[in-house]
Design a protein around this motif. Structure first.
Motif: not given
Length: 642
Positions: A1-13, A51-57
């Motif tokens: 299990m994990c936490g995700i976050a992100g930002l994306f600009h819809t108009r430019d870069k 949070l490592s559950i599968i494929d720990l490495s």
């Protein structure tokens, strides 16, 4: 299990500030204490706590495809990933990890937006495709894992696993949405897609959001729904046998892990069935965790012990004191917005206990909704028979008058508490069910709200949430309709929210075999008489489990995971409740009628009425306001459209 976050600009870069993205990721450290990862490129930032559950490495995120053009941050588990890997390999894709996460990037390349239809699991993810300049957000079918997002004034879109992730962004509009307040006081939670804040939304269960640079942000799209066809001709014995096999498959898939694994065991039918099934699939004793209460009226520990003894589990029990109310302010912070299910306290405690022993725990959540376990279902079906015997034009005036005149009698034997039944018979089916599950019913909410706030609501009623879902239910069967409503509202907004935040606060992954979507789909084909028969809920489930569980566990009265609120508010929390209701915090919001607040406190503490549920709902709202700084003047006057 994990936490995700992100930002994306819809108009430019334009580049995003690294310190901002780091704050967004760090605030959800509890969701993934093992590792953290970030990725930046023009107009995009992705962040992940693991949070490592599968494929720990080799399962670190963000995770990329072969040429680095597709990246994903992912929270959850794809339980059928081992079946999808060879299929994708035959299509020419090459895997470099043993992680279920990598399936997502290749499935996107192969099937595009339809990739989510191939996934069996609980998930929320954000995927960036550089070649298509597209951000793709998705949430699992039953809303087990959360996903919040916000379109900000500069054209950037922020997303995260918890609302607190978005709250790190200074541009987020944090005015309180009045419709969210109405939903909270009716239901005890803010229903999807709203959040408490005007500027943030929840992606709904079984929804995706595809955002392309240079284009307007569209509305989310639904990719799945459950259909209650009720047309399966299967008999009881065959249905019980098939249910047992389907449950075994669902549990088996959720036992895949490279870390210690166990289960919650409350002593109820659902968790006991999961544990019994796990024991039949495991060569080692199952780890089980239970909460006991020092108040016998709330304690199910003896029933949990029966199941643990029968299957020789490694059973761990912790006793919660009946005055365990120190978590009140902690919970208000944990949930980020008002949340009023008091069973969050024992849920937090059992997750705390489980994390000392395991990293993954299986739960029995979702059983009541799909198998027909709630007592309110049986009451609703009885009321529906009466409603069907008289047209609404006759029922509404006759029972409406009785509902107004008949006294509220919390103190009386249940057979004499007819006020609620009369009120329900004066309503249509959806309105009656909404009335039955509301914490503060319509009349009390009208008394509670200030005239200014009622004007801000502009006539909005949380009943609209149920009306919207009922329009898509595709059934008028009395039981199927309310099951559908609960799958869309209570299961997502209350149960899944409670378990996700409580478990992730302790970096514990909880898996839900009774919410396996093929199982839910199959159950929806069965006639309602196999779910509720006479006065017996979960009829088929109990029959299927008779060879595996003690009769006393299967057929005893349902207790629930409750705390003694009524006693708390007349005893050890008496002063705190009075101060919270009548002090400056709630008054400063301008939302409430001071006379009604005083009546609720005085009537409850004198013993004249049991207002424990409304008082708890107000107490949690007061704690949220006090700790979040959401004070007077922050309420948005115009309603935000769904």
């Amino acid at each position: 299990m994990c936490g995700i976050a992100g930002l994306f600009h819809t108009r430019d870069k334009r580049e995003f500030p690294r310190d901002l993205v780091q704050r967004m990721n760090d605030v959800q450290f509890h969701r993934g204490p093992d590792e953290g990862g970030v990725h930046f490129e023009p107009g995009v930032a992705l962040a992940h706590r693991r949070l490592s559950i599968i494929d720990l490495s080799t399962g670190q995120q963000p995770l990329f495809n072969e040429d680095g053009s597709v990246a994903v941050v992912f929270n959850g588990e794809i339980y059928n990933y081992q079946e999808l890997v060879p299929e994708l390999e035959r299509c020419g894709h090459r895997f470099h990890t043993r992680s279920d996460t990598e399936v997502i990037v290749h499935a996107w390349e192969e099937w595009g937006e339809d990739c989510v239809r191939r996934f069996r699991g609980m998930f929320a993810f954000g995927l960036w495709d550089r070649k298509r300049e597209t951000l793709f957000l998705a949430r699992d079918r039953l809303g087990v894992k959360p996903l919040y997002y916000a379109l900000l004034p500069d054209g950037s879109l922020a997303f995260g696993s918890e609302l607190k992730v978005l709250m790190q962004h200074p541009a987020l509009d944090r005015r309180i949405d009045p419709c969210a307040v109405e939903e909270y006081f009716a239901l005890g939670y803010v229903a999807e897609p709203r959040t408490i804040f005007v500027g943030a939304r929840k992606l709904g269960p079984a929804e995706t959001l595809t955002v392309r640079r240079g284009e307007a942000v569209p509305a989310p799209k639904s990719y799945w729904d459950v259909r209650f066809t009720l047309d399966n001709p299967i008999g009881l014995a065959d249905a019980a046998a098939e249910l047992t096999e389907r449950l075994r498959e669902s549990v088996r898939l959720r036992m895949i892990a490279e870390v210690p694994l166990g289960a919650f065991l409350s002593g109820g039918v659902d968790s006991s069935a999961v544990v019994a099934t796990m024991a039949g699939l495991s060569g080692d004793p199952v780890n089980t965790c239970s909460i006991a209460f020092d108040d016998p009226a709330f304690d199910e520990a003896a029933f949990a012990q029966q199941v643990a003894g029968r299957y020789r589990t490694n059973h761990y029990v912790e006793t919660v004191q009946s005055d365990d109310f120190e978590l009140i302010d902690k919970l208000a912070v944990l949930y980020d917005e008002p949340y009023a299910d008091s069973s969050a306290i024992p849920t937090w405690r059992v997750c705390q206990l489980a994390r000392r022993k395991v990293t993954v725990a299986l739960s029995g959540d979702g059983g009541d909704e799909s198998f027909g376990g709630y007592r309110r279902y049986r009451l609703h079906m009885m009321e529906e028979k009466l409603r069907a015997s008289l047209p609404l034009g006759v029922r509404r005036p006759m029972f409406g008058v009785l509902g107004r005149l008949y006294p509220k009698a919390d103190w009386a034997p249940r057979v004499l508490r007819a006020k609620t039944t009369f009120q329900a018979l004066a309503r249509d089916s959806v309105q009656a069910y909404f009335h039955s599950v509301s914490i503060l019913r319509d009349d009390l909410r009208r008394q509670l709200y200030s005239s200014t706030f009622k004007a801000q609501l502009g006539g909005y009623n949380a009943l609209d949430v149920f009306r919207r879902h009922a329009a898509n239910a595709g059934t008028d069967d009395p039981l199927a309709l309310v099951q559908y409503l609960d799958l869309k509202t209570y299961l997502v907004g209350d149960i899944n929210t409670k378990v996700d935040r409580a478990s992730m606060a302790h970096s514990l992954e909880v898996r839900e075999p009774l919410m396996d979507h093929p199982l839910v789909e199959w159950l929806a084909t069965l006639p309602s008489c196999l779910k509720v028969k006479g006065n017996e809920g979960k009829y088929l489930f109990k029959k299927a489990m008779e060879p595996l569980l003690p009769h006393e566990v299967l057929y005893r009265p349902k207790m629930g995971f409750a705390v003694p609120l009524a006693r708390w508010f007349r005893g050890p929390l008496k002063a705190r409740v009075r101060e919270a209701m009548l002090g400056g915090t709630l008054a400063s919001t301008g939302l409430f009628n001071a006379d009604t607040l005083r009546h609720l406190v005085d009537a409850h503490q004198s013993g004249a009425r049991d207002y424990s549920a409304p008082l708890w709902t107000l107490l949690m709202f007061e704690s949220f306001v006090r700790q979040s700084g959401a004070l007077a003047g922050s309420v948005e006057a115009s309603r935000v459209a769904v």
